[in-house]
Design a protein around this motif. Structure first.
Motif, PDB file in Angstrom:
ATOM      1  N   ALA A   1      38.249  43.618  47.345  1.00  0.00           N
ATOM      2  CA  ALA A   1      38.239  44.984  46.807  1.00  0.00           C
ATOM      3  C   ALA A   1      38.914  45.079  45.444  1.00  0.00           C
ATOM      4  O   ALA A   1      38.665  46.017  44.684  1.00  0.00           O
ATOM      5  N   GLU A   2      39.776  44.105  45.119  1.00  0.00           N
ATOM      6  CA  GLU A   2      40.520  44.137  43.862  1.00  0.00           C
ATOM      7  C   GLU A   2      39.837  43.389  42.722  1.00  0.00           C
ATOM      8  O   GLU A   2      40.258  43.489  41.572  1.00  0.00           O
ATOM      9  N   ILE A   3      38.797  42.643  43.047  1.00  0.00           N
ATOM     10  CA  ILE A   3      38.157  41.774  42.050  1.00  0.00           C
ATOM     11  C   ILE A   3      37.617  42.566  40.866  1.00  0.00           C
ATOM     12  O   ILE A   3      37.718  42.150  39.702  1.00  0.00           O
ATOM     13  N   ASP A   4      37.057  43.719  41.129  1.00  0.00           N
ATOM     14  CA  ASP A   4      36.427  44.511  40.080  1.00  0.00           C
ATOM     15  C   ASP A   4      37.410  44.870  38.972  1.00  0.00           C
ATOM     16  O   ASP A   4      37.038  44.996  37.808  1.00  0.00           O
ATOM     17  N   GLN A   5      38.698  45.022  39.323  1.00  0.00           N
ATOM     18  CA  GLN A   5      39.721  45.403  38.354  1.00  0.00           C
ATOM     19  C   GLN A   5      40.548  44.223  37.858  1.00  0.00           C
ATOM     20  O   GLN A   5      41.445  44.393  37.049  1.00  0.00           O
ATOM     21  N   SER A   6      40.246  43.022  38.341  1.00  0.00           N
ATOM     22  CA  SER A   6      41.106  41.871  38.043  1.00  0.00           C
ATOM     23  C   SER A   6      40.899  41.307  36.641  1.00  0.00           C
ATOM     24  O   SER A   6      41.809  40.711  36.063  1.00  0.00           O
ATOM     25  N   GLY A   7      39.699  41.432  36.109  1.00  0.00           N
ATOM     26  CA  GLY A   7      39.394  40.826  34.820  1.00  0.00           C
ATOM     27  C   GLY A   7      39.169  39.335  34.875  1.00  0.00           C
ATOM     28  O   GLY A   7      39.004  38.677  33.841  1.00  0.00           O
ATOM     29  N   VAL A   8      39.148  38.758  36.079  1.00  0.00           N
ATOM     30  CA  VAL A   8      38.975  37.317  36.242  1.00  0.00           C
ATOM     31  C   VAL A   8      37.541  36.921  35.921  1.00  0.00           C
ATOM     32  O   VAL A   8      36.586  37.586  36.336  1.00  0.00           O
ATOM     33  N   LYS A   9      37.383  35.839  35.180  1.00  0.00           N
ATOM     34  CA  LYS A   9      36.096  35.208  34.958  1.00  0.00           C
ATOM     35  C   LYS A   9      36.246  33.727  35.277  1.00  0.00           C
ATOM     36  O   LYS A   9      37.231  33.099  34.871  1.00  0.00           O
ATOM     37  N   ALA A  10      35.285  33.184  35.995  1.00  0.00           N
ATOM     38  CA  ALA A  10      35.428  31.811  36.461  1.00  0.00           C
ATOM     39  C   ALA A  10      34.419  30.883  35.799  1.00  0.00           C
ATOM     40  O   ALA A  10      33.247  31.236  35.637  1.00  0.00           O
ATOM     41  N   ASP A  11      34.891  29.671  35.413  1.00  0.00           N
ATOM     42  CA  ASP A  11      33.965  28.605  35.036  1.00  0.00           C
ATOM     43  C   ASP A  11      33.346  27.991  36.288  1.00  0.00           C
ATOM     44  O   ASP A  11      32.172  27.634  36.305  1.00  0.00           O
ATOM     45  N   LEU A  12      34.185  27.871  37.321  1.00  0.00           N
ATOM     46  CA  LEU A  12      33.760  27.268  38.583  1.00  0.00           C
ATOM     47  C   LEU A  12      34.328  28.078  39.742  1.00  0.00           C
ATOM     48  O   LEU A  12      35.511  28.388  39.762  1.00  0.00           O
ATOM     49  N   ILE A  13      33.470  28.402  40.691  1.00  0.00           N
ATOM     50  CA  ILE A  13      33.901  29.014  41.945  1.00  0.00           C
ATOM     51  C   ILE A  13      33.742  27.975  43.040  1.00  0.00           C
ATOM     52  O   ILE A  13      32.649  27.437  43.253  1.00  0.00           O
ATOM     53  N   VAL A  14      34.836  27.654  43.719  1.00  0.00           N
ATOM     54  CA  VAL A  14      34.801  26.703  44.831  1.00  0.00           C
ATOM     55  C   VAL A  14      34.875  27.509  46.128  1.00  0.00           C
ATOM     56  O   VAL A  14      35.812  28.286  46.329  1.00  0.00           O
TER      57      VAL A  14
END
Length: 312
Positions: free
Chosen positions: A63-76
């Motif tokens: 639920a917090e991802i939308d506001q996190s600002g995180v961008k991933a090169d790789l999702i494991v």
């Protein structure tokens, strides 16, 4: 590399910790609030081959991802198979056009789900023979040695897959670039389709099961069912080699390990991923007109036990 680990159970914690120690920018996403709270407060706390190790990394709920600002090169991905679709619906904000996804889940057919959220040329599949166990929110037991095998789903992903291998080497994860990961996935599924469900149903560890008189016949019969279905999928399993591979665990350094399905079902009363292991073989067997009575029975028995313990 900017890496997001989805699912911070035992195995997700191991990879997150080792990748963090290897100098990568690691972010965590998990759906268990108690685990999130514990890691935010004290970091991941590990008994790492007998030594206490801890590390703090940012962690978010879906639920917090939308506001996190995180961008991933790789999702494991270390979710349970039955959580995969719902989680990827929630974490789309961290996926951009250059994001790759590495799926290391137990079982068969995850690419069918993941291809809805990431282009197939950005999809990597693999297996891991590392072990890990949770002892409580934010706390894990990490022992023994292991390895990772991975491959790009389509040829265009080869360069990035080999970059991931290099990153994993730097983290001590013993990676190997595969040229036939589909075979390895089915081979690993045979391990899970025997040891995971049997240890969960019988409430024992790997070594205890291996000491029973019935273990060899059970392994051979289940592996034969997997091999018959795999053959229809273009994978020719060497059943004797697979049997020896599984049976070798009975006297290995993981003989005292309780597999992940035991941890889920018996220890924590959580729903299992049986439908992506023995259940998948039973369903595919029906499609191909192949009898898989042991896989079907094991799937039914695990579902019965889920209901008896009130698994959620």
């Amino acid at each position: 590399m900017k890496i997001t680990v989805l699912g911070v159970g035992g195995m997700g914690s191991r990879f997150a910790l080792m990748l963090h120690q290897g100098g990568n920018d690691v972010t965590l996403v998990d759906g268990w609030q108690a685990n999130i709270d514990a890691i935010r407060k004290d970091g991941i706390q590990a008994n790492f081959n007998g030594k206490p190790v801890s590390a703090k990394m940012p962690i978010y709920s879906p639920a917090e991802i939308d506001q996190s600002g995180v961008k991933a090169d790789l999702i494991v991905v270390f979710l349970k198979s039955n959580q995969l679709d719902a989680m990827f619906k929630r974490v789309q904000p961290i996926i951009h056009k250059d994001t790759y996804v590495l799926c290391l889940l137990n079982g068969i057919g995850h690419e069918d789900v993941l291809s809805k959220y990431v282009a197939k040329d950005h999809l990597l599949l693999g297996i891991t023979m590392w072990t890990a166990g949770m002892t409580g929110p934010g706390h894990v037991e990490l022992s023994g040695d292991g390895e990772v095998e991975l491959e790009n789903f389509e040829p265009a992903g080869e360069a990035f897959a080999k970059q991931v291998v290099s990153v994993f080497e730097g983290a001590g994860l013993n990676p190997k670039y595969s040229h036939d990961v589909k075979y390895s996935i089915w081979r690993k599924a045979c391990v899970n389709g025997t040891l995971n469900c049997l240890c969960a149903l019988l409430d024992c560890n790997i070594g205890e099961f291996g000491k029973t008189k019935q273990a060899p016949e059970l392994l051979h019969t289940i592996i034969d069912e997997f091999a018959a279905v795999a053959d229809k999928e273009g994978v020719n399993l060497d059943t004797e080699e697979v049997y020896n591979h599984v049976a070798a665990t009975f006297t290995s350094d993981i003989a005292g390990h309780y597999p992940s399905m035991h941890q889920d079902l018996v220890q924590n009363h959580r729903l299992t991923e049986i439908e992506f292991i023995d259940g998948a073989v039973a369903r595919k067997g029906e499609q191909y007109g192949i009898a898989t009575p042991y896989c079907k029975l094991l799937t039914q028995m695990v579902h019965v036990k889920e209901q008896l313990v009130g698994a959620k």
